[in-house]
Design a protein around this motif. Sequence first.
Motif, PDB file in Angstrom:
ATOM      1  N   GLU A  19      16.366 -17.372   6.872  1.00 41.23           N
ATOM      2  CA  GLU A  19      17.258 -18.495   6.573  1.00 41.23           C
ATOM      3  C   GLU A  19      17.552 -18.592   5.079  1.00 41.23           C
ATOM      4  O   GLU A  19      18.681 -18.854   4.681  1.00 41.23           O
ATOM      5  CB  GLU A  19      16.660 -19.802   7.086  1.00 41.23           C
ATOM      6  CG  GLU A  19      16.670 -19.892   8.602  1.00 41.23           C
ATOM      7  CD  GLU A  19      15.900 -21.084   9.131  1.00 41.23           C
ATOM      8  OE1 GLU A  19      15.164 -21.745   8.361  1.00 41.23           O
ATOM      9  OE2 GLU A  19      16.022 -21.364  10.346  1.00 41.23           O
ATOM     10  N   GLN A  20      16.547 -18.367   4.254  1.00 37.89           N
ATOM     11  CA  GLN A  20      16.741 -18.444   2.813  1.00 37.89           C
ATOM     12  C   GLN A  20      17.557 -17.267   2.289  1.00 37.89           C
ATOM     13  O   GLN A  20      18.214 -17.369   1.248  1.00 37.89           O
ATOM     14  CB  GLN A  20      15.388 -18.499   2.098  1.00 37.89           C
ATOM     15  CG  GLN A  20      14.640 -19.780   2.319  1.00 37.89           C
ATOM     16  CD  GLN A  20      13.226 -19.735   1.780  1.00 37.89           C
ATOM     17  OE1 GLN A  20      12.729 -18.691   1.373  1.00 37.89           O
ATOM     18  NE2 GLN A  20      12.557 -20.883   1.791  1.00 37.89           N
ATOM     19  N   ASP A  21      17.534 -16.155   2.989  1.00 38.16           N
ATOM     20  CA  ASP A  21      18.234 -14.952   2.546  1.00 38.16           C
ATOM     21  C   ASP A  21      19.709 -14.944   2.930  1.00 38.16           C
ATOM     22  O   ASP A  21      20.478 -14.154   2.389  1.00 38.16           O
ATOM     23  CB  ASP A  21      17.553 -13.709   3.112  1.00 38.16           C
ATOM     24  CG  ASP A  21      18.092 -12.435   2.502  1.00 38.16           C
ATOM     25  OD1 ASP A  21      17.981 -12.295   1.261  1.00 38.16           O
ATOM     26  OD2 ASP A  21      18.635 -11.609   3.253  1.00 38.16           O
ATOM     27  N   ALA A  22      20.132 -15.817   3.822  1.00 44.39           N
ATOM     28  CA  ALA A  22      21.515 -15.805   4.313  1.00 44.39           C
ATOM     29  C   ALA A  22      22.555 -15.836   3.193  1.00 44.39           C
ATOM     30  O   ALA A  22      23.504 -15.039   3.223  1.00 44.39           O
ATOM     31  CB  ALA A  22      21.727 -16.941   5.299  1.00 44.39           C
ATOM     32  N   PRO A  23      22.446 -16.702   2.189  1.00 44.00           N
ATOM     33  CA  PRO A  23      23.456 -16.697   1.116  1.00 44.00           C
ATOM     34  C   PRO A  23      23.471 -15.385   0.317  1.00 44.00           C
ATOM     35  O   PRO A  23      24.546 -14.907  -0.072  1.00 44.00           O
ATOM     36  CB  PRO A  23      23.051 -17.856   0.215  1.00 44.00           C
ATOM     37  CG  PRO A  23      22.164 -18.721   1.032  1.00 44.00           C
ATOM     38  CD  PRO A  23      21.505 -17.798   2.018  1.00 44.00           C
ATOM     39  N   ARG A  24      22.310 -14.798   0.106  1.00 41.23           N
ATOM     40  CA  ARG A  24      22.245 -13.541  -0.649  1.00 41.23           C
ATOM     41  C   ARG A  24      22.792 -12.364   0.153  1.00 41.23           C
ATOM     42  O   ARG A  24      23.306 -11.404  -0.414  1.00 41.23           O
ATOM     43  CB  ARG A  24      20.820 -13.278  -1.098  1.00 41.23           C
ATOM     44  CG  ARG A  24      20.361 -14.254  -2.180  1.00 41.23           C
ATOM     45  CD  ARG A  24      18.967 -13.918  -2.662  1.00 41.23           C
ATOM     46  NE  ARG A  24      17.941 -14.174  -1.658  1.00 41.23           N
ATOM     47  CZ  ARG A  24      17.282 -15.320  -1.546  1.00 41.23           C
ATOM     48  NH1 ARG A  24      17.520 -16.310  -2.371  1.00 41.23           N
ATOM     49  NH2 ARG A  24      16.371 -15.459  -0.625  1.00 41.23           N
ATOM     50  N   LEU A  25      22.705 -12.460   1.472  1.00 42.79           N
ATOM     51  CA  LEU A  25      23.237 -11.394   2.320  1.00 42.79           C
ATOM     52  C   LEU A  25      24.740 -11.244   2.102  1.00 42.79           C
ATOM     53  O   LEU A  25      25.246 -10.127   1.993  1.00 42.79           O
ATOM     54  CB  LEU A  25      22.947 -11.685   3.793  1.00 42.79           C
ATOM     55  CG  LEU A  25      23.554 -10.703   4.796  1.00 42.79           C
ATOM     56  CD1 LEU A  25      22.935  -9.321   4.617  1.00 42.79           C
ATOM     57  CD2 LEU A  25      23.373 -11.197   6.208  1.00 42.79           C
ATOM     58  N   ALA A  26      25.436 -12.365   2.018  1.00 44.85           N
ATOM     59  CA  ALA A  26      26.883 -12.313   1.799  1.00 44.85           C
ATOM     60  C   ALA A  26      27.220 -11.593   0.499  1.00 44.85           C
ATOM     61  O   ALA A  26      28.181 -10.811   0.442  1.00 44.85           O
ATOM     62  CB  ALA A  26      27.459 -13.726   1.791  1.00 44.85           C
ATOM     63  N   ILE A  27      26.419 -11.803  -0.510  1.00 46.64           N
ATOM     64  CA  ILE A  27      26.652 -11.139  -1.803  1.00 46.64           C
ATOM     65  C   ILE A  27      26.372  -9.641  -1.684  1.00 46.64           C
ATOM     66  O   ILE A  27      27.129  -8.816  -2.206  1.00 46.64           O
ATOM     67  CB  ILE A  27      25.774 -11.781  -2.897  1.00 46.64           C
ATOM     68  CG1 ILE A  27      26.214 -13.222  -3.131  1.00 46.64           C
ATOM     69  CG2 ILE A  27      25.833 -10.976  -4.192  1.00 46.64           C
ATOM     70  CD1 ILE A  27      25.250 -14.039  -3.973  1.00 46.64           C
ATOM     71  N   ARG A  28      25.287  -9.288  -0.989  1.00 49.20           N
ATOM     72  CA  ARG A  28      24.924  -7.873  -0.873  1.00 49.20           C
ATOM     73  C   ARG A  28      25.936  -7.072  -0.064  1.00 49.20           C
ATOM     74  O   ARG A  28      26.144  -5.893  -0.324  1.00 49.20           O
ATOM     75  CB  ARG A  28      23.534  -7.736  -0.248  1.00 49.20           C
ATOM     76  CG  ARG A  28      22.417  -8.132  -1.188  1.00 49.20           C
ATOM     77  CD  ARG A  28      21.067  -7.655  -0.688  1.00 49.20           C
ATOM     78  NE  ARG A  28      20.757  -8.069   0.665  1.00 49.20           N
ATOM     79  CZ  ARG A  28      20.178  -9.234   0.992  1.00 49.20           C
ATOM     80  NH1 ARG A  28      19.860 -10.101   0.058  1.00 49.20           N
ATOM     81  NH2 ARG A  28      19.919  -9.517   2.235  1.00 49.20           N
ATOM     82  N   VAL A  29      26.549  -7.694   0.950  1.00 47.46           N
ATOM     83  CA  VAL A  29      27.477  -6.946   1.798  1.00 47.46           C
ATOM     84  C   VAL A  29      28.920  -7.037   1.301  1.00 47.46           C
ATOM     85  O   VAL A  29      29.806  -6.380   1.857  1.00 47.46           O
ATOM     86  CB  VAL A  29      27.387  -7.374   3.283  1.00 47.46           C
ATOM     87  CG1 VAL A  29      25.995  -7.147   3.826  1.00 47.46           C
ATOM     88  CG2 VAL A  29      27.835  -8.800   3.482  1.00 47.46           C
ATOM     89  N   ALA A  30      29.187  -7.816   0.266  1.00 44.03           N
ATOM     90  CA  ALA A  30      30.557  -7.997  -0.236  1.00 44.03           C
ATOM     91  C   ALA A  30      31.260  -6.679  -0.561  1.00 44.03           C
ATOM     92  O   ALA A  30      32.458  -6.546  -0.277  1.00 44.03           O
ATOM     93  CB  ALA A  30      30.558  -8.930  -1.441  1.00 44.03           C
ATOM     94  N   PRO A  31      30.596  -5.680  -1.134  1.00 46.34           N
ATOM     95  CA  PRO A  31      31.303  -4.426  -1.441  1.00 46.34           C
ATOM     96  C   PRO A  31      31.676  -3.607  -0.196  1.00 46.34           C
ATOM     97  O   PRO A  31      32.468  -2.674  -0.288  1.00 46.34           O
ATOM     98  CB  PRO A  31      30.316  -3.640  -2.305  1.00 46.34           C
ATOM     99  CG  PRO A  31      29.255  -4.580  -2.691  1.00 46.34           C
ATOM    100  CD  PRO A  31      29.257  -5.691  -1.716  1.00 46.34           C
ATOM    101  N   LEU A  32      31.116  -3.934   0.942  1.00 43.39           N
ATOM    102  CA  LEU A  32      31.376  -3.164   2.157  1.00 43.39           C
ATOM    103  C   LEU A  32      32.724  -3.539   2.766  1.00 43.39           C
ATOM    104  O   LEU A  32      33.286  -4.587   2.460  1.00 43.39           O
ATOM    105  CB  LEU A  32      30.261  -3.415   3.182  1.00 43.39           C
ATOM    106  CG  LEU A  32      28.833  -3.093   2.737  1.00 43.39           C
ATOM    107  CD1 LEU A  32      27.851  -3.508   3.819  1.00 43.39           C
ATOM    108  CD2 LEU A  32      28.691  -1.632   2.401  1.00 43.39           C
ATOM    109  N   THR A  33      33.182  -2.702   3.676  1.00 45.93           N
ATOM    110  CA  THR A  33      34.409  -3.027   4.399  1.00 45.93           C
ATOM    111  C   THR A  33      34.147  -4.219   5.306  1.00 45.93           C
ATOM    112  O   THR A  33      32.990  -4.537   5.627  1.00 45.93           O
ATOM    113  CB  THR A  33      34.875  -1.837   5.266  1.00 45.93           C
ATOM    114  OG1 THR A  33      33.886  -1.600   6.272  1.00 45.93           O
ATOM    115  CG2 THR A  33      35.095  -0.587   4.426  1.00 45.93           C
ATOM    116  N   ALA A  34      35.204  -4.864   5.737  1.00 43.59           N
ATOM    117  CA  ALA A  34      35.067  -6.062   6.582  1.00 43.59           C
ATOM    118  C   ALA A  34      34.275  -5.760   7.851  1.00 43.59           C
ATOM    119  O   ALA A  34      33.450  -6.573   8.301  1.00 43.59           O
ATOM    120  CB  ALA A  34      36.441  -6.611   6.927  1.00 43.59           C
ATOM    121  N   GLU A  35      34.501  -4.586   8.419  1.00 45.09           N
ATOM    122  CA  GLU A  35      33.790  -4.205   9.643  1.00 45.09           C
ATOM    123  C   GLU A  35      32.283  -4.109   9.400  1.00 45.09           C
ATOM    124  O   GLU A  35      31.478  -4.613  10.185  1.00 45.09           O
ATOM    125  CB  GLU A  35      34.327  -2.870  10.148  1.00 45.09           C
ATOM    126  CG  GLU A  35      33.697  -2.408  11.439  1.00 45.09           C
ATOM    127  CD  GLU A  35      34.255  -1.064  11.903  1.00 45.09           C
ATOM    128  OE1 GLU A  35      33.533  -0.388  12.649  1.00 45.09           O
ATOM    129  OE2 GLU A  35      35.377  -0.701  11.515  1.00 45.09           O
TER     130      GLU A  35
END
Length: 75
Positions: A19-35
Motif C-alpha cells: 500500500e505504501q509503495d503504490a505512489p512510487r510504483l507509478a513513478i517507476r513505471v512512467a518510462p514504460l509504454t502504456a501497455e
Amino acid sequence: MLSIHARIDRAQRLVRMLEQDAPRLAIRVAPLTAEYQQSAKNYAAELAARARAELEKLLAERSNWVQADSTQAAD
C-alpha cells in the motif's frame, strides 16, 4: 513452521508495504509504454489483493483457534 502470530505479522507487513509503495510504483513505471505500465499496475494490484486475502484467512484461522481454546477451557 511459523506460528500463526508470526504469519499474521508477516502478512500485515506485506500489505502495508504494498500500500505504501503504490505512489512510487507509478513513478517507476512512467518510462514504460502504456501497455507495460498497466501490466505492472495490474500485477501489483493482484499481489496486494492476494496478500489481503491471505491476511483475512489467517485472522479468521486465529479467531477459530481462540474460540476453540475458550470452549476447551470451559470444559
